[in-house]
Write a protein that holds these residues in place. Structure first.
Motif, PDB file in Angstrom:
ATOM      1  N   SER A 689      -8.437  36.239  62.775  1.00  0.00           N
ATOM      2  CA  SER A 689      -8.805  36.590  61.400  1.00  0.00           C
ATOM      3  C   SER A 689      -9.942  37.604  61.395  1.00  0.00           C
ATOM      4  N   PRO A 690     -10.145  38.328  60.282  1.00  0.00           N
ATOM      5  CA  PRO A 690     -11.203  39.349  60.230  1.00  0.00           C
ATOM      6  C   PRO A 690     -12.586  38.811  60.571  1.00  0.00           C
ATOM      7  N   ASP A 691     -12.860  37.564  60.212  1.00  0.00           N
ATOM      8  CA  ASP A 691     -14.185  37.015  60.526  1.00  0.00           C
ATOM      9  C   ASP A 691     -14.284  36.516  61.959  1.00  0.00           C
ATOM     10  N   GLY A 692     -13.157  36.586  62.698  1.00  0.00           N
ATOM     11  CA  GLY A 692     -13.164  36.160  64.094  1.00  0.00           C
ATOM     12  C   GLY A 692     -13.304  34.675  64.301  1.00  0.00           C
ATOM     13  N   GLN A 693     -13.146  33.895  63.253  1.00  0.00           N
ATOM     14  CA  GLN A 693     -13.394  32.459  63.339  1.00  0.00           C
ATOM     15  C   GLN A 693     -12.123  31.636  63.516  1.00  0.00           C
ATOM     16  N   ARG A 694     -10.962  32.211  63.215  1.00  0.00           N
ATOM     17  CA  ARG A 694      -9.764  31.400  63.281  1.00  0.00           C
ATOM     18  C   ARG A 694      -8.540  32.264  63.568  1.00  0.00           C
ATOM     19  N   VAL A 695      -7.447  31.563  63.876  1.00  0.00           N
ATOM     20  CA  VAL A 695      -6.180  32.237  64.128  1.00  0.00           C
ATOM     21  C   VAL A 695      -5.506  32.565  62.805  1.00  0.00           C
ATOM     22  N   GLN A 696      -4.883  33.732  62.735  1.00  0.00           N
ATOM     23  CA  GLN A 696      -4.231  34.170  61.513  1.00  0.00           C
ATOM     24  C   GLN A 696      -2.890  34.797  61.857  1.00  0.00           C
ATOM     25  N   LEU A 697      -1.900  34.545  61.029  1.00  0.00           N
ATOM     26  CA  LEU A 697      -0.592  35.149  61.223  1.00  0.00           C
ATOM     27  C   LEU A 697      -0.684  36.656  61.001  1.00  0.00           C
ATOM     28  N   THR A 698       0.162  37.416  61.682  1.00  0.00           N
ATOM     29  CA  THR A 698       0.070  38.879  61.612  1.00  0.00           C
ATOM     30  C   THR A 698       1.034  39.450  60.590  1.00  0.00           C
ATOM     31  N   ALA A 699       0.603  40.526  59.943  1.00  0.00           N
ATOM     32  CA  ALA A 699       1.424  41.174  58.917  1.00  0.00           C
ATOM     33  C   ALA A 699       2.664  41.809  59.539  1.00  0.00           C
ATOM     34  N   GLU A 700       2.520  42.352  60.743  1.00  0.00           N
ATOM     35  CA  GLU A 700       3.659  43.005  61.392  1.00  0.00           C
ATOM     36  C   GLU A 700       4.804  42.027  61.609  1.00  0.00           C
ATOM     37  N   SER A 701       4.471  40.845  62.146  1.00  0.00           N
ATOM     38  CA  SER A 701       5.532  39.865  62.393  1.00  0.00           C
ATOM     39  C   SER A 701       6.105  39.333  61.086  1.00  0.00           C
ATOM     40  N   ALA A 702       5.269  39.219  60.041  1.00  0.00           N
ATOM     41  CA  ALA A 702       5.764  38.762  58.743  1.00  0.00           C
ATOM     42  C   ALA A 702       6.769  39.749  58.167  1.00  0.00           C
ATOM     43  N   ALA A 703       6.503  41.044  58.325  1.00  0.00           N
ATOM     44  CA  ALA A 703       7.432  42.061  57.828  1.00  0.00           C
ATOM     45  C   ALA A 703       8.769  41.960  58.548  1.00  0.00           C
ATOM     46  N   LYS A 704       8.722  41.770  59.862  1.00  0.00           N
ATOM     47  CA  LYS A 704       9.963  41.630  60.631  1.00  0.00           C
ATOM     48  C   LYS A 704      10.720  40.374  60.203  1.00  0.00           C
ATOM     49  N   ALA A 705       9.978  39.302  59.952  1.00  0.00           N
ATOM     50  CA  ALA A 705      10.609  38.041  59.567  1.00  0.00           C
ATOM     51  C   ALA A 705      11.288  38.154  58.203  1.00  0.00           C
ATOM     52  N   ILE A 706      10.657  38.853  57.270  1.00  0.00           N
ATOM     53  CA  ILE A 706      11.251  39.024  55.941  1.00  0.00           C
ATOM     54  C   ILE A 706      12.554  39.814  56.048  1.00  0.00           C
ATOM     55  N   ARG A 707      12.544  40.855  56.848  1.00  0.00           N
ATOM     56  CA  ARG A 707      13.766  41.651  57.007  1.00  0.00           C
ATOM     57  C   ARG A 707      14.863  40.832  57.685  1.00  0.00           C
ATOM     58  N   TRP A 708      14.469  39.977  58.610  1.00  0.00           N
ATOM     59  CA  TRP A 708      15.449  39.074  59.235  1.00  0.00           C
ATOM     60  C   TRP A 708      16.039  38.142  58.174  1.00  0.00           C
ATOM     61  N   ALA A 709      15.185  37.610  57.295  1.00  0.00           N
ATOM     62  CA  ALA A 709      15.655  36.721  56.226  1.00  0.00           C
ATOM     63  C   ALA A 709      16.598  37.457  55.272  1.00  0.00           C
ATOM     64  N   ILE A 710      16.324  38.725  55.009  1.00  0.00           N
ATOM     65  CA  ILE A 710      17.208  39.519  54.154  1.00  0.00           C
ATOM     66  C   ILE A 710      18.589  39.617  54.784  1.00  0.00           C
ATOM     67  N   ARG A 711      18.622  39.895  56.099  1.00  0.00           N
ATOM     68  CA  ARG A 711      19.907  40.014  56.796  1.00  0.00           C
ATOM     69  C   ARG A 711      20.673  38.693  56.779  1.00  0.00           C
ATOM     70  N   LYS A 712      19.941  37.586  56.720  1.00  0.00           N
ATOM     71  CA  LYS A 712      20.589  36.278  56.674  1.00  0.00           C
ATOM     72  C   LYS A 712      21.006  35.883  55.263  1.00  0.00           C
ATOM     73  N   LYS A 713      20.700  36.755  54.303  1.00  0.00           N
ATOM     74  CA  LYS A 713      21.103  36.541  52.907  1.00  0.00           C
ATOM     75  C   LYS A 713      20.599  35.208  52.358  1.00  0.00           C
ATOM     76  N   VAL A 714      19.321  34.945  52.586  1.00  0.00           N
ATOM     77  CA  VAL A 714      18.745  33.705  52.077  1.00  0.00           C
ATOM     78  C   VAL A 714      18.496  33.823  50.576  1.00  0.00           C
ATOM     79  N   ASP A 715      18.296  32.674  49.930  1.00  0.00           N
ATOM     80  CA  ASP A 715      17.988  32.652  48.508  1.00  0.00           C
ATOM     81  C   ASP A 715      16.488  32.639  48.247  1.00  0.00           C
ATOM     82  N   ILE A 716      15.740  31.986  49.135  1.00  0.00           N
ATOM     83  CA  ILE A 716      14.293  31.797  48.942  1.00  0.00           C
ATOM     84  C   ILE A 716      13.585  32.071  50.261  1.00  0.00           C
TER      85      ILE A 716
END
Length: 884
Positions: A689-716
């Motif tokens: 995380s920006p404060d260096g205090q904890r682990v945070q999920l990355t935006a890059e992987s989130a973008a890839k995951a959303i596109r994967w979900a689109i290809r899977k034609k999910v509803d939510i």
């Protein structure tokens, strides 16, 4: 025998064939005879004598004539008449080809002129090699092979010469062999002439593959014209050996490189076991010359491996649409390509070139986080886990930490955690089950095996040797003082090994003995860890020095040998990290109780009323614990973006485990509210995380995951986490924004969390800030926002600072969409604007009043009487904002 017809005996087939020499189409020549020379000769541009003059018989006899094109062409024709007239037979084995060719020429009265013309240009700048191609039939072309061979030996550069249109002898033959066959008097080429040139192409490539490769480098358009002509022929296999990198990378009209065509199913070989193995060895040569060909894609965006699978499916009639299935399991060519992809430096590239946009098959099996599961690990749960996954037949690695696996004793259900075999030995056997399961799933090669064994009671030698059925390159089984014979039996093809020594000199001497590690003949790297425990430091150093000397006597300098001395005072602790899953706070209980009643309402819908599948929900989080039985039938697919890009670090977090238990909790609550939901799990990568205090999920992987979900034609898409935008991650945030926009355009409902970063920052974080994302915050028991960040939320749910994380992924919107999946209202309830209006009507000061809509009577609805009407009315009421 009729005039103009000569019968020759084929020394290869033993058959007699009659060949006509009638010159009826301008392509061949008449019976062998010397035609009179033209009295007036045209000057050759390169001739020293540039003037026209009459050529006397004396001049022709001693060779003193002008090198004009007409004369040279006549000489070339005369040579072919002489050679065609010698009969259809190869040159005598004990006779120098040069002597026999010259002997034929010397029979002519104009022998000097003929000898002088051998390496000269004739009309249209054609060489004698070009003229050889004017044979009228394959048999005539066969008869001229020896002359061609002799010319290639005598004038080794002649084949590179081009006639006036810029074609070498090879390109000219390819062009003639490719011409349309003459039909009904129309323009074209006679079929026998086309056949003769096709024969020559195969002959030239087969006997002169190196020279062919040289011409292909010069004439880059030829390779893709040539390959279809010689595929399935041994000459094709010879040519591949000589191709250089640039030629291999040339692409045809469909974007296929030479490697694509080499691996195409039934293109260059007939796919019988022998030809496959031969082709595999040549593909190895291509890949060694041009590794970049492995990652080249054609116009269909298929890698060479994907192209092979797609063409296999096309040939087998299965259609190319499922080219990422594994129909070629056991195919040596497909295995070779997979093996090379598994060794790429970047793991994402491996997935891309094997699976494309969708990772349906696991490329490794990592149980590192198995101890984080709050569910007991048993043989049954392991079977369920493995059977729920699809595996490639080659795995990048298998990693097993120390763990206790309960098993059945005498077919009873009572668990036993000692793992012993019960057959007289106390060595563990539990891990054998894991490898047996992988074998049953089609795994045949494991590039790297990493096992952290127990110290006091490790696995038995018998269990370890059972791995011999797999091909293993890199061996790292942490069993102290492992016998080299056991290692050789378990991994005879190992190229890299890591061994652990207790400091016992007898073990070091056995490893370095003549019958020790030396018997592993493919070794390239040896790593040994020696513990200093009983012996002094100087003693251990002496043992190690002797060990290295003895090893060097057995292995060449190219084999890397590394010995590390470790100070060891106690047992090695497992490297697993333990995390405590977050708990739902008490003030969320009432809300969930009402939703439980609604869930029972959903479960009561009979399949006759609701034959369609449930809502498809993508959970983007830190993974899910698939050992839990509640997930066995609802997880449709999963993918992990949690992985170091560097291959050297084997710690890729699979989607079927959760690092903190957060994703497991989200998925569990979504299923609790939406019992028919189908889950698509995407594990995201983690950073600091920006404060260096904890682990945070990355935006890059989130973008890839959303596109994967689109290809899977999910509803939510459920995203119960936040990412703050910083200067450092601005590119990743931009990618995330674009991915969210794409999902919104696809009418996918997205739920994101309000600010959970702490402090008083009231700016919306991502992904909630994205277009079309419902921003969900926490509420107190009274229904008011719980914290400054939650005050920015569109809607709030009960849960408090911890419990809210569970609720963000399982809102009433999931339930409404689940309910709508069985009605004609599905499109209406998966539209962002519509759902926004429905939430507004259901909310009181942002708080969703679920009790008002999902009261207990839902659980007792009678679906046997007019069920479809009841379901439709229920959805209508939700849309209107009326209580059920």
């Amino acid at each position: 025998m009729a005039p103009g017809i000569r019968t020759y005996r084929d020394n290869f087939s033993g058959l007699e064939q009659s060949i006509s020499f009638d010159d009826t189409d301008g392509e061949g020549f008449g019976p062998p005879k010397i035609l009179p020379r033209r009295s007036t000769l045209r000057s050759h541009p390169e001739s020293q004598d540039s003037g026209d003059k009459d050529t006397t018989a004396g001049d022709r006899e001693n060779g003193s004539f002008a090198d004009d094109e007409d004369t040279i062409t006549d000489c070339h024709r005369d040579i072919l008449r002489l050679f065609d007239g010698r009969g259809w037979k190869p040159l005598e084995a004990n006779v120098d080809p040069k002597d026999e060719v010259l002997a034929l020429i010397n029979k002519s009265a104009e022998r000097a002129m003929l000898r002088n013309s051998l390496n000269k240009y004739g009309l249209e700048r054609r060489t004698l090699l070009h003229t050889i191609l004017t044979a009228k039939s394959q048999s005539a072309m066969t008869q001229r092979r020896d002359l061609f061979r002799w010319l290639m030996a005598e004038y080794p550069e002649l084949y590179k010469e081009e006639e006036e249109t810029g074609m070498t002898v090879l390109s000219w033959a390819i062009q003639r062999a490719s011409r349309e066959i003459r039909k009904d008097g129309k323009a074209g080429i006679k079929p026998e002439i086309q056949q003769a040139n096709m024969y020559f192409v195969k002959f030239f490539v087969g006997e002169f593959p190196e020279q062919t490769s040289e011409l292909l480098r010069k004439e880059t358009s030829l390779i893709h014209q040539l390959l279809p002509m010689i595929r399935g022929n041994d000459s094709c296999l010879k040519l591949l050996y000589y191709l250089d990198r640039d030629t291999v990378m040339l692409q045809d009209s469909k974007g296929n490189t030479v490697l694509h065509l080499a691996v195409e199913y039934k293109y260059m070989c007939n796919e019988d076991p022998t030809s496959r193995l031969k082709m595999k060895e040549l593909i190895k040569i291509l890949l060694n010359k041009c590794p970049d060909a492995l990652i080249a894609t054609n116009d269909a965006s298929l890698s060479p491996y994907q192209h092979r699978v797609a063409t296999f499916r096309k040939c087998s009639g299965k259609g190319p649409e499922s080219c990422r299935d594994v129909p070629l399991q056991g195919d040596p060519i497909a295995l070779l390509l997979k093996d090379r992809y598994m060794h790429l430096e970047n793991r994402e590239e491996t997935i891309k070139y094997l699976h494309g946009d969708s990772q349906e098959y696991e490329i490794h099996f990592d149980l590192t986080e198995i101890s984080t599961s709050d569910f007991a690990v048993s043989e049954d749960s392991l079977r369920e886990l493995v059977n729920g996954l699809k595996f490639e037949d080659i795995l990048e690695y298998v990693r097993i930490p120390r763990c206790k696996i309960s098993r059945r004793v005498n077919n009873a259900t009572a668990p036993s955690f000692d793992g012993s075999s019960g057959r007289g030995g106390i060595g563990l056997t539990a891990f054998q089950l894991i490898f047996e399961l992988l074998w049953s799933k089609g795994v045949r090669k494991i590039i790297r095996v990493i096992v952290d064994d127990e110290e006091d009671t490790p696995h038995s030698d018998e269990v370890i040797e059972s791995l011999r059925r797999f091909e293993i390159e890199d061996w790292d089984w942490k069993k102290v003082d492992m016998c080299s014979e056991v290692l050789r039996n378990a991994a005879p093809d190992a190229e890299k090994i890591t061994l652990y020594c207790s400091g016992n000199n007898a073990i070091l001497r056995s490893w370095s003995a003549e019958d020790g590690l030396k018997r592993l003949q493919r070794l390239k790297e040896i790593n040994v860890y020696v513990r200093q425990r009983l012996e002094s430091e100087s003693r251990i150093n002496m043992y190690v020095k002797t060990f290295k000397q003895r090893m060097r006597n057995h292995f060449p300098s190219t084999v890397r040998i590394t010995v590390t001395i470790e100070n060891h005072t106690g047992k090695n602790e497992s490297t697993n990290q333990w995390y405590e899953a977050e708990k739902v706070s008490k003030n969320a209980g009432t809300w969930l109780k009402n939703m439980d009643e609604f869930a029972r309402f959903i479960r009561n819908i009979p399949s006759s009323v609701d034959p369609r599948k449930g809502v498809k929900v993508a959970v983007l989080d830190d993974g899910i614990d698939m050992l839990r039985p509640e997930f066995r039938d609802c997880i449709k697919e999963g993918i992990s973006f949690f992985a170091p890009t560097n291959r050297k670090t084997c710690c890729a977090g699979p989607y079927y485990f959760s690092s903190r238990g957060h994703g497991t909790l989200m998925a569990s609550l979504i299923r609790r509210v939406c019992p028919k939901a189908e889950l698509y799990i995407a594990r995201l990568n983690q950073g600091i995380s920006p404060d260096g205090q904890r682990v945070q999920l990355t935006a890059e992987s989130a973008a890839k995951a959303i596109r994967w979900a689109i290809r899977k034609k999910v509803d939510i898409i459920s995203m119960s986490w936040t990412i703050a935008k910083t200067e450092k991650n601005k590119d990743g945030i931009a990618a995330l924004e674009n991915a969210i926009k794409e999902a919104h355009e696809e009418k996918i409902l997205m739920f994101g969390a309000a600010n959970d970063q702490g402090g008083n920052d009231t700016d919306l974080p991502y992904p909630a800030k994205g277009q079309g994302v419902f921003c969900i915050g926490a509420a107190t028991e009274a229904g008011t926002p719980d914290g400054a960040g939650d005050s920015q939320a569109q809607y709030v749910f009960p849960g408090g600072s911890i419990g809210i994380n569970a609720m963000r992924g399982s809102s009433a919107g999931d339930g409404a969409t689940e309910l709508a999946s069985g009605t004609d209202h599905r499109k209406q309830l998966t539209d962002f604007e519509n759902m926004n209006g429905i939430f507004d009507s259901m909310a009181t000061r942002k708080y969703i009043e679920v009790k008002k809509y999902f009261e207990s009577k839902c659980a007792n609805s009678d679906w046997e009487i007019d069920g479809e009407r009841e379901l439709s009315l229920a959805v209508d009421k939700i849309i209107r904002g009326d209580p059920l």
